[in-house]
Design a protein around this motif. Sequence first.
Motif, short mmCIF file in Angstrom:
data_model
loop_
_atom_site.label_atom_id
_atom_site.label_comp_id
_atom_site.label_asym_id
_atom_site.label_seq_id
_atom_site.Cartn_x
_atom_site.Cartn_y
_atom_site.Cartn_z
N LEU A 1 -13.17 -12.47 11.74
CA LEU A 1 -14.09 -11.89 10.77
C LEU A 1 -13.53 -12.09 9.38
CD1 LEU A 1 -15.17 -8.27 11.78
CD2 LEU A 1 -16.60 -10.28 11.53
N GLN A 2 -14.40 -12.39 8.45
CA GLN A 2 -13.92 -12.47 7.08
C GLN A 2 -14.69 -11.43 6.27
OE1 GLN A 2 -13.52 -16.38 5.42
NE2 GLN A 2 -13.85 -15.62 3.35
N ILE A 3 -13.95 -10.57 5.53
CA ILE A 3 -14.65 -9.54 4.75
C ILE A 3 -14.29 -9.64 3.27
CG2 ILE A 3 -14.96 -7.89 6.62
CD1 ILE A 3 -12.58 -6.33 5.40
N LEU A 4 -15.25 -9.21 2.45
CA LEU A 4 -15.03 -9.16 1.01
C LEU A 4 -15.26 -7.71 0.56
CD1 LEU A 4 -14.81 -10.42 -1.89
CD2 LEU A 4 -17.26 -10.81 -1.75
N LEU A 5 -14.25 -7.15 -0.09
CA LEU A 5 -14.38 -5.77 -0.56
C LEU A 5 -14.67 -5.74 -2.05
CD1 LEU A 5 -11.34 -4.23 1.34
CD2 LEU A 5 -13.72 -4.38 2.06
N ASP A 6 -15.15 -4.59 -2.52
CA ASP A 6 -15.49 -4.52 -3.95
C ASP A 6 -14.24 -4.42 -4.82
OD1 ASP A 6 -14.95 -2.06 -2.99
OD2 ASP A 6 -16.41 -1.02 -4.25
N ARG A 7 -13.17 -3.82 -4.24
CA ARG A 7 -11.93 -3.72 -5.01
C ARG A 7 -10.77 -4.11 -4.11
NH1 ARG A 7 -10.94 1.79 -6.37
NH2 ARG A 7 -12.67 2.38 -5.07
N PRO A 8 -9.65 -4.49 -4.72
CA PRO A 8 -8.50 -4.87 -3.90
C PRO A 8 -8.01 -3.72 -3.02
CG PRO A 8 -8.18 -5.61 -6.14
CD PRO A 8 -9.41 -4.77 -6.14
N LEU A 9 -7.41 -4.08 -1.89
CA LEU A 9 -6.90 -3.08 -0.97
C LEU A 9 -5.58 -3.60 -0.40
CD1 LEU A 9 -7.57 -0.42 0.62
CD2 LEU A 9 -8.64 -1.89 2.32
N SER A 10 -4.68 -2.68 -0.15
CA SER A 10 -3.40 -3.09 0.41
C SER A 10 -3.61 -3.54 1.86
CB SER A 10 -2.42 -1.91 0.35
OG SER A 10 -1.47 -2.05 1.36
N ILE A 11 -2.92 -4.56 2.24
CA ILE A 11 -3.06 -5.10 3.60
C ILE A 11 -2.62 -4.09 4.65
CG2 ILE A 11 -0.80 -6.22 3.82
CD1 ILE A 11 -2.48 -8.72 4.76
N ASP A 12 -1.72 -3.19 4.25
CA ASP A 12 -1.20 -2.20 5.20
C ASP A 12 -2.28 -1.26 5.72
OD1 ASP A 12 1.41 -3.09 5.13
OD2 ASP A 12 1.76 -2.06 3.20
N ALA A 13 -3.33 -1.08 4.90
CA ALA A 13 -4.40 -0.17 5.29
C ALA A 13 -5.06 -0.58 6.60
CB ALA A 13 -5.43 -0.10 4.18
N PHE A 14 -5.00 -1.87 6.91
CA PHE A 14 -5.66 -2.38 8.11
C PHE A 14 -4.87 -2.10 9.38
CE2 PHE A 14 -7.54 -4.84 4.74
CZ PHE A 14 -8.89 -4.86 5.09
N ARG A 15 -3.59 -1.82 9.21
CA ARG A 15 -2.72 -1.67 10.38
C ARG A 15 -3.19 -0.57 11.34
NH1 ARG A 15 0.04 -6.03 9.51
NH2 ARG A 15 1.21 -6.19 7.59
N GLN A 16 -3.89 0.44 10.79
CA GLN A 16 -4.30 1.55 11.64
C GLN A 16 -5.46 1.21 12.59
OE1 GLN A 16 -6.38 4.39 9.03
NE2 GLN A 16 -5.30 3.34 7.37
N ILE A 17 -6.07 0.04 12.41
CA ILE A 17 -7.20 -0.32 13.29
C ILE A 17 -6.66 -0.87 14.62
CG2 ILE A 17 -9.22 -1.80 13.54
CD1 ILE A 17 -9.38 -1.78 10.46
N ASN A 18 -7.18 -0.31 15.70
CA ASN A 18 -6.76 -0.75 17.03
C ASN A 18 -7.40 -2.08 17.41
OD1 ASN A 18 -4.90 1.10 17.89
ND2 ASN A 18 -6.47 2.54 18.62
N GLY A 19 -6.67 -2.90 18.10
CA GLY A 19 -7.23 -4.14 18.62
C GLY A 19 -7.18 -5.29 17.64
N LEU A 20 -6.58 -5.06 16.48
CA LEU A 20 -6.49 -6.13 15.49
C LEU A 20 -5.24 -6.98 15.78
CD1 LEU A 20 -8.21 -6.81 13.07
CD2 LEU A 20 -6.62 -5.54 11.66
N ASN A 21 -5.42 -8.25 15.91
CA ASN A 21 -4.28 -9.10 16.27
C ASN A 21 -3.57 -9.66 15.05
OD1 ASN A 21 -4.91 -8.68 18.90
ND2 ASN A 21 -6.07 -10.58 19.13
N ALA A 22 -4.33 -10.02 14.04
CA ALA A 22 -3.69 -10.62 12.87
C ALA A 22 -4.54 -10.35 11.64
CB ALA A 22 -3.51 -12.11 13.07
N ILE A 23 -3.90 -10.19 10.51
CA ILE A 23 -4.63 -9.99 9.26
C ILE A 23 -4.08 -11.01 8.28
CG2 ILE A 23 -5.45 -8.30 7.59
CD1 ILE A 23 -3.55 -6.35 9.28
#
Lengths: 306, 243
Positions: free
Chosen positions: A227-249
Amino acid sequence: MSIEVHSLTKTFGTQVAVDHINFSVGKGEIVGFLGPNGAGKSTTMKMITGYLLPDEGNISICGLDVLRQPIESRRKIGYLPESNPLYYDMYVKEFLSFIGGIYRVDQRMKKVEEVIEQTGLGEEQSKKIGQLSKGYKQRVGLAHALIHDPEVLILDEPISGLDPNQLVEIRDLILEIGRSKTVLFSTHIMQEVEAICDRVIIINKGKIVADDLIDKLQRPSGDKEILQILLDRPLSIDAFRQINGLNAINSLDPAVFVLEFDPSQDIRPALFEMVKRMDRKILEMTVVHEGVEEVFRKLTEDNRSS
Amino acid sequence: MKEIYFKEIGSFFGSIIGYVVAGVFLLTLGMILWVFPDYSILYYNYASLDSFFFIAPVVFFFLIPAITMGMFAEEHRSGTMELLLTKPLTTAQVVWGKVLASFTLVMLILLPTVVYYYSVYQLGSPKGNLDTGGILGSYIGLIFLAFSFVAIGVFSSAITKSQIVGFLIATLLIITMYWGWGLMAKIPIFSGIWDDFVASFGIDKHYISIRRGVLDTRDIMYFLSVGLGYVMATIFVLNIKRK
C-alpha cells in the motif's frame, strides 16, 4: 481451442530455439507472447503459421493439424510477420486484392474496401505501399492479415517502432479486432501487454516460464501486499510500528509511506485508526501492483547475466 | 498459382525494367539480323531465318536470366517469401506460378519476331520462297529451349538473396548447359564411344536436332526433363529453407 501447441521443439544447429513448449489459446482470447530477444517468440510463431517446420511436436489451429493439413490450417490464420514484409512496388488496393485472391475471398473488392475502412487506410489507399509511413505500412500488414476473416490472428511485434500516436491507434485496432477473434501477439513493450491482453505467456531461452491471466501476474506471489499512502502532514515512521501485521515500512518522503503487509490480515482499518489518533489525514491510498514488467524481469533475469 | 502468375506478369510490365529488358532484346536482335553485316539476313542473300535461330539462344543467355533473376531473390531479400508461404499455397504452386509467368513473358517478347518471318517471306524470290516448315520447327525448338532456360533461371534466383547473383548464376548455368557438354565431349578421354553420350547432355545438340525440322520425341523429352528437373530442384531448395 483455437491454438494448441504440444511439445513443440526447434533446433538451429546446436542452439535450441524452442524447447518442448506446450500452450493453448482458447477462442476469443487475446494473449500476449513475451520474452527477451532471441527467446524463441518469432520461431514459435513461424512454426504456428507453417513457415518453419518443427523438429518435434505438433500444432493445431481450430482442430486442424498444421503439419498434416497445411493449406486448410493456414486459411484459418491471419499472420503479420515480424518485419512486416510487403511488396513496396504494389499499390495498397492491388496488394490487398492480390492477397484476397490467394485466399479466394468472395466479393473480393468489397472485402478490400472493408479492411481498408477497418484499418483506417482510407486516405492512403491509392498510394504505393513503398510511399507509406511505417505506421501505415503496419496497417497494410494488418489489413492483409484480416482480409479473409481469419479465426486466429498471429501478430509478431505489431507495435514495435511506431510513434506514440500510431502506437495508440494500432493498439485500439488490435483491441477491436480482438473482440471477435483469437489473437496471439508478441511484443516487448510491457505497457501494451497490460493495455491489450487478458493473458500472458512468457518465454525465455525456448521455455515457457509463465502462463497466466494478467491480473494474477500483476499480483505479487500472494505472500505480500503493498500500500502506498500520502498524508497531509509529515509523520514519524515509528508511529506505524504499533500496527499489527505490518511487515515493512518505507518512507519515500516525510509524508509518503510504502507499507508491506500480509494479505491474510487487512491492516487498513488499523491504519485509519492510527492516522486519526495521530491527528493526520490520509489524502491518498493506492494498492501498488507489481507490474508485468517486474514479473517479466524477474523471470528472465538469468538471461541477462549469462 | 493463378494469383502469383498474374502478379509476376503485372509487376514486370508495371516497372520500367520490364520495358527496358524487352526493348534491349528486340533492339539487339534487330541490329544483329538486319543491320550489322556479320549475321545479317539481308547480306546473306538467302530467304532464310537461320541466323535468327542461331543468334536467339545466345541473346536468351542474358534475356532470360534478366527476367527470372528477381523471381525469388527479391522475395528472399524483402522477406515477402514468408508472406507467400504462410498463405494457403503450396511451394509447388508458388514455383509454377513464377516459372509460367517468366515463360509467358519470354513468349510475349519473342512474339514481335514473327515480323521477321513476314519480312523474309516478302523478300523471297519468288515471293514466299522459304522453308516455312523448317521455321515452324525452329520456333518450336526455341520455345522448348526457352522453357528449360526459364527453369534454370528461376532455380538460380531461388538460391540467393541478390538479383545480380541470381542473374550471374543463371547465365553461367545456362551457358554450361548449352555449350559446356559439347565442349567437354571433345576432351580426349571421352573420344570414341563416350563423346556422343556426353554431348547429348548439352542443350545445343537437341536444339540443333529440332531445328532440322524433325520433331523427335527424344529431344522434346530432353527439354522437358531439364525444365522439370530444375523446377523440382527449386521446390526442393525452397522447402529445405523451411527446415
